[in-house]
Design a protein around this motif. Structure first.
Motif, PDB file in Angstrom:
ATOM      1  N   TYR A  72       0.784  -1.133   0.133  1.00 47.02           N
ATOM      2  CA  TYR A  72      -0.481  -0.115   0.141  1.00 47.02           C
ATOM      3  C   TYR A  72       0.548   1.320   0.237  1.00 47.02           C
ATOM      4  O   TYR A  72       0.427   1.984  -0.796  1.00 47.02           O
ATOM      5  N   ARG A  74       3.014   1.653  -1.284  1.00 52.56           N
ATOM      6  CA  ARG A  74       3.591   1.976  -2.969  1.00 52.56           C
ATOM      7  C   ARG A  74       2.889   1.793  -4.011  1.00 52.56           C
ATOM      8  O   ARG A  74       2.767   2.317  -5.694  1.00 52.56           O
ATOM      9  N   ALA A  75       1.219   2.237  -3.306  1.00 46.33           N
ATOM     10  CA  ALA A  75       0.237   1.542  -4.422  1.00 46.33           C
ATOM     11  C   ALA A  75       0.486   1.001  -5.097  1.00 46.33           C
ATOM     12  O   ALA A  75      -0.217   1.028  -6.943  1.00 46.33           O
ATOM     13  N   ASP A  92      -0.767  -1.795 -10.365  1.00 39.78           N
ATOM     14  CA  ASP A  92       0.057   0.132 -10.311  1.00 39.78           C
ATOM     15  C   ASP A  92      -1.074   0.590 -10.261  1.00 39.78           C
ATOM     16  O   ASP A  92      -1.472   1.352 -11.325  1.00 39.78           O
ATOM     17  N   GLU A  93      -1.328   1.599  -8.915  1.00 44.09           N
ATOM     18  CA  GLU A  93      -2.655   2.335  -9.517  1.00 44.09           C
ATOM     19  C   GLU A  93      -2.002   3.338  -9.547  1.00 44.09           C
ATOM     20  O   GLU A  93      -2.681   4.836  -9.543  1.00 44.09           O
ATOM     21  N   GLY A  97      -3.171   5.888  -5.614  1.00 49.12           N
ATOM     22  CA  GLY A  97      -3.352   5.023  -3.658  1.00 49.12           C
ATOM     23  C   GLY A  97      -3.850   3.767  -4.257  1.00 49.12           C
ATOM     24  O   GLY A  97      -4.968   3.716  -5.153  1.00 49.12           O
ATOM     25  N   ILE A  98      -3.640   2.832  -2.604  1.00 45.63           N
ATOM     26  CA  ILE A  98      -4.508   1.806  -2.897  1.00 45.63           C
ATOM     27  C   ILE A  98      -4.535   1.829  -0.905  1.00 45.63           C
ATOM     28  O   ILE A  98      -3.560   1.239  -0.624  1.00 45.63           O
ATOM     29  N   SER A  99      -5.920   1.980  -0.968  1.00 42.74           N
ATOM     30  CA  SER A  99      -6.399   1.441   0.263  1.00 42.74           C
ATOM     31  C   SER A  99      -6.574  -0.087   0.857  1.00 42.74           C
ATOM     32  O   SER A  99      -6.247  -0.387   2.092  1.00 42.74           O
ATOM     33  N   THR A 112      -9.359  -3.781  -5.812  1.00 43.89           N
ATOM     34  CA  THR A 112      -8.560  -2.662  -5.254  1.00 43.89           C
ATOM     35  C   THR A 112      -9.759  -1.500  -5.068  1.00 43.89           C
ATOM     36  O   THR A 112     -10.529  -1.017  -5.939  1.00 43.89           O
ATOM     37  N   SER A 114      -8.968   2.511  -4.415  1.00 46.34           N
ATOM     38  CA  SER A 114      -7.751   3.702  -4.413  1.00 46.34           C
ATOM     39  C   SER A 114      -7.787   4.302  -2.858  1.00 46.34           C
ATOM     40  O   SER A 114      -9.515   4.118  -2.379  1.00 46.34           O
ATOM     41  N   GLU A 115      -7.184   4.643  -2.831  1.00 47.50           N
ATOM     42  CA  GLU A 115      -7.048   6.024  -1.757  1.00 47.50           C
ATOM     43  C   GLU A 115      -8.106   6.822  -1.783  1.00 47.50           C
ATOM     44  O   GLU A 115      -8.690   7.180  -2.639  1.00 47.50           O
TER      45      GLU A 115
END
Length: 475
Positions: A72, A74-75, A92-93, A97-99, A112, A114-115
């Motif tokens: 997370y 590094r997303a 790779d987002e 980002g990835i939450s 996935t 995202s943030e």
């Protein structure tokens, strides 16, 4: 009799809480950048993977063929194949980002979030296609799949209004969207028979809503007003009951025909007659040693007496066991402070047995007590009073058997035939968390810097009207 095997891992073992157990015979251990796959029985290393950054989250695919690692910071998400070592996948987002990341039921898609919950993305491992769903309500919650894996329900929020989106998992297209009557939707879940969707509101509003897949509100359950509301919700495996735990320290059971409450299980601070339940209380007492087979060296005794050593006061050991307590029974009770957020009160733990006959609950005002209810009789079946706070309790996926831990060196179990305390025969090992294997033959026990596998025997068929007996054991 069961057996233990231990493995060391100086890593962030709290990640094991998510989905550490493969449906087959493999376990994973995450240590910073490394992911280690071990065989359950021998604990031998099967695969060793190196990720591009520190691992935040790990989850097995439902078919055990793949495993994903959430990086997370590094997303990014990396996925690996257990059987094909050369197969890898990287998602790779970027700036989004990835939450959170999870598998779909078909084990061929990764979902996935995202943030800041900007979008939810479904990534295909078959054709590298991706589908976006805008404005997901939560990062790790608000997503539920039908039992057959054909449909998914996603909670979204747009223009200050909560919605449920239904997606067909074969194409990941939205087939319907309907609003829900919530202030702040907390979570949702399909019923085990896929006939209804339960939606519940935030703790500030007591509201449990039952929707049909076409968006009709079948029932609205509200036990009371002007108080903290729902804390936990759990479907029974048979789909005929919905358990609702509330901040008022009462667990309620709704039936699937009328969606009205058929039972209310209170958690008082004193349990009195008439109650047919058996109460097991954990006690610690000096261990009785069998001295009949020991021989005494008179020369050693005389020598130690000359040196001023008293052998009669040798360091004694203790044992832990369950004792059956008598009514009335005062329970350890703590009142939650009114000036702090997220008060530790109400039914915070609720779980059904595999056959839907028993329901366990823990009232956070009495965190050392586990309540087990018999749904067929709508009464209390057993009460387990521990010395320490119950950290985790879980049902055997096959049998009506509960395992629980309190952060001590013991593992505790209950069945309708009785209860026992099991000493973990490993030095300096405290059971902080645990997970059952898919077939109930083993348990994964977690310490701060190590874990162990315990193999438990399969239960023979027994009559539930056997008189419970307290027991103890050491493995």
């Amino acid at each position: 009799m069961a057996s233990f095997r231990r493995a060391e891992s100086k890593s962030n073992l709290e990640r094991f809480k998510q989905h550490p157990v493969s449906p087959h015979d493999l376990r994973w251990i995450a240590s910073d950048y490394r992911l280690v796959i071990r065989d359950v029985e021998s604990l031998k290393v099967v695969q060793l993977y190196s990720c591009l950054d520190k691992i935040s989250y790990v989850e097995w695919a439902p078919d055990s063929e793949y495993i994903l690692c959430g990086l997370y910071k590094r997303a990014m998400v990396q996925a690996w194949s257990v059987s094909q070592q050369e197969w890898t996948c990287k998602i790779d987002e970027g700036l989004a980002g990835i939450s959170h990341a999870r598998w779909s039921p078909d084990s061929r898609h990764i979902i996935t979030t995202s943030e800041f919950q900007l979008r939810l993305t479904v990534w295909s491992l078959v054709n590298t296609a991706c589908v976006h769903v805008l404005w997901p309500k939560h990062g790790s919650k608000g997503v539920s799949f039908t039992k057959d894996g054909k449909f998914a329900a996603f909670a979204t929020r747009k223009d200050c209004k909560d919605y449920v989106n239904l997606l067909a998992c074969h194409s990941w297209e939205i087939i319907s969207t309907f609003p829900v009557d919530t202030i702040e939707l907390l979570d949702l879940e399909w019923s085990p028979n896929d006939s209804a969707i339960a939606v519940w509101d935030c703790p500030l509003e007591y509201k449990v809503l039952i929707y049909s897949p076409d968006g009709r509100c079948l029932f609205k359950f509200q036990a009371y007003e002007s108080g903290l509301g729902v804390k936990t919700v759990a479907w029974s495996p048979c789909g005929q009951f919905l358990g609702v735990g509330s901040y008022d320290q009462v667990g309620r059971v709704l039936n699937h025909l009328t969606w009205k409450s058929v039972a209310e299980f209170a958690h008082p601070s004193v349990v009195r007659h008439p109650v047919t339940a058996v109460v097991f209380k954990e006690i610690e007492e000096p261990a009785e040693l069998d001295m009949s087979s020991l021989s005494i060296d008179e020369d050693a005794v005389q020598k130690s007496s000359q040196n001023g050593t008293d052998n009669s006061s040798a360091t004694g050991s203790t044992r832990v066991r369950y004792a059956v307590a008598e009514f009335p029974i005062p329970l350890p009770f703590q009142k939650a402070p009114v000036d702090k957020p997220n008060p530790k009160q109400g039914v915070g733990l609720m779980s059904w047995s595999a056959d839907s006959r028993y329901l366990l609950t823990r009232n956070d005002n009495s965190p050392t007590v586990l309540w087990i209810w018999d749904i067929s009789r709508l009464e209390l079946a057993a009460l387990l009073i521990q010395k320490d706070v119950i950290r985790a309790a879980a049902w055997d996926p096959i049998y009506p058997r509960v395992a629980l831990c309190t952060g001590s060196s013991h593992l505790y179990m209950w069945t309708p035939a009785g209860a026992c305390c099991v000493k973990v025969p490993l030095p300096q090992f405290s059971v902080l968390d645990m997970k059952w294997n898919f077939d109930g033959t083993s348990l994964l026990l977690k310490d701060k810097e190590s874990f162990c596998c315990t193999f438990v025997p399969m239960l023979p068929d027994f009559e539930t009207n056997e008189s419970p007996q307290d027991s103890e054991g050491e493995i």
